[in-house]
Design a protein around this motif. Structure first.
Motif, short mmCIF file in Angstrom:
data_model
loop_
_atom_site.label_atom_id
_atom_site.label_comp_id
_atom_site.label_asym_id
_atom_site.label_seq_id
_atom_site.Cartn_x
_atom_site.Cartn_y
_atom_site.Cartn_z
N LYS A 180 33.98 38.77 -12.56
CA LYS A 180 32.80 39.09 -13.40
C LYS A 180 32.45 37.95 -14.35
O LYS A 180 32.12 38.15 -15.52
CB LYS A 180 33.00 40.39 -14.19
N LEU B 57 34.52 34.97 -8.12
CA LEU B 57 33.68 35.27 -9.27
C LEU B 57 33.15 36.71 -9.33
O LEU B 57 33.14 37.30 -10.41
CB LEU B 57 32.51 34.27 -9.36
N GLN C 76 26.11 36.55 -5.19
CA GLN C 76 26.56 35.28 -5.77
C GLN C 76 26.70 35.37 -7.28
O GLN C 76 25.85 35.91 -7.97
CB GLN C 76 25.57 34.17 -5.43
N TRP C 77 27.76 34.80 -7.78
CA TRP C 77 27.99 34.66 -9.21
C TRP C 77 28.07 33.18 -9.57
O TRP C 77 28.32 32.83 -10.71
CB TRP C 77 29.25 35.41 -9.62
N TYR C 78 27.92 32.31 -8.58
CA TYR C 78 27.85 30.87 -8.79
C TYR C 78 26.40 30.48 -8.55
O TYR C 78 25.93 30.45 -7.42
CB TYR C 78 28.77 30.13 -7.82
N LEU C 79 25.68 30.21 -9.62
CA LEU C 79 24.23 30.04 -9.53
C LEU C 79 23.80 28.60 -9.74
O LEU C 79 24.14 27.98 -10.75
CB LEU C 79 23.55 30.94 -10.57
N VAL D 92 29.92 34.53 -14.43
CA VAL D 92 28.85 33.75 -13.81
C VAL D 92 29.07 32.28 -14.16
O VAL D 92 29.41 31.95 -15.30
CB VAL D 92 27.46 34.19 -14.34
N VAL E 256 30.41 32.81 -19.83
CA VAL E 256 29.74 32.13 -18.72
C VAL E 256 30.46 30.80 -18.50
O VAL E 256 31.09 30.26 -19.40
CB VAL E 256 28.23 31.92 -19.03
#
Length: 172
Positions: free
Chosen positions: A84, A80, A102-105, A86, A64
């Motif tokens: 894969k 992202l 979205q993988w940018y949280l 986050v 991560v």
């Protein structure tokens, strides 16, 4: 060691991140025979620098990422899902971050939500029943800042009893 805008502010959250990882390793990971390692990258709060460092980050096979805000989002948002990985952001999110897959949280609402939440609270608690008069000084140098200006203007137009946006000044 961090440079640019984060040279003075990152030691505290950086130390906090390290303390959380150390706690997790001792209290949780030890029971599972799993140890997390953390590696910091100085992106200088710059999207181009973030993008240039990303292949090296990926070579480390990260579980991560812990981002710092807008430059990470701008540089990596589209990559992202394929990579894969986050990334969690400590910053308020941007309106343009609300896209599918979205993988940018961001763990916070948008900057605009935070600002208008304060305006609404201030008007109800300190405004004396009148709309709050507000001037906004921002910049178009960053998509985040332009997003804030558009969002606050839209909120003011839709809520004239709460806020009167007197002027928006775009600084360099």
């Amino acid at each position: 060691v961090f440079s640019a805008p984060f040279s003075s502010v990152m030691p505290a959250p950086g130390g906090g991140r390290e303390a959380v990882v150390a706690w997790w390793n001792a209290e949780v990971g030890a029971k599972m025979n799993v140890k997390l390692a953390m590696k910091a990258y100085d992106t200088r709060f710059d999207a181009a620098q973030t993008a240039s460092l990303w292949p090296g980050v990926l070579a480390e096979k990260p579980l991560v990422g812990l981002g710092v805000g807008g430059p990470d989002l701008a540089a990596l948002q589209q990559r992202l899902p394929n990579d894969k990985v986050v990334i969690f952001s400590p910053s308020a999110s941007n309106g343009f971050a609300w896209r599918p897959n979205q993988w940018y949280l961001s763990l916070r609402p948008t900057f605009v939500h935070e600002i208008v939440g304060f305006i609404d609270w201030y008007q109800k608690n300190k405004g004396g029943g009148k709309p709050v008069k507000m001037a906004l000084v921002t910049s178009e140098a960053s998509p985040s800042y332009a997003d804030i200006a558009k969002g606050v203007a839209a909120y003011a137009k839709a809520n004239p009893g709460t806020v009167e946006l007197v002027e928006t000044v775009f600084a360099e």
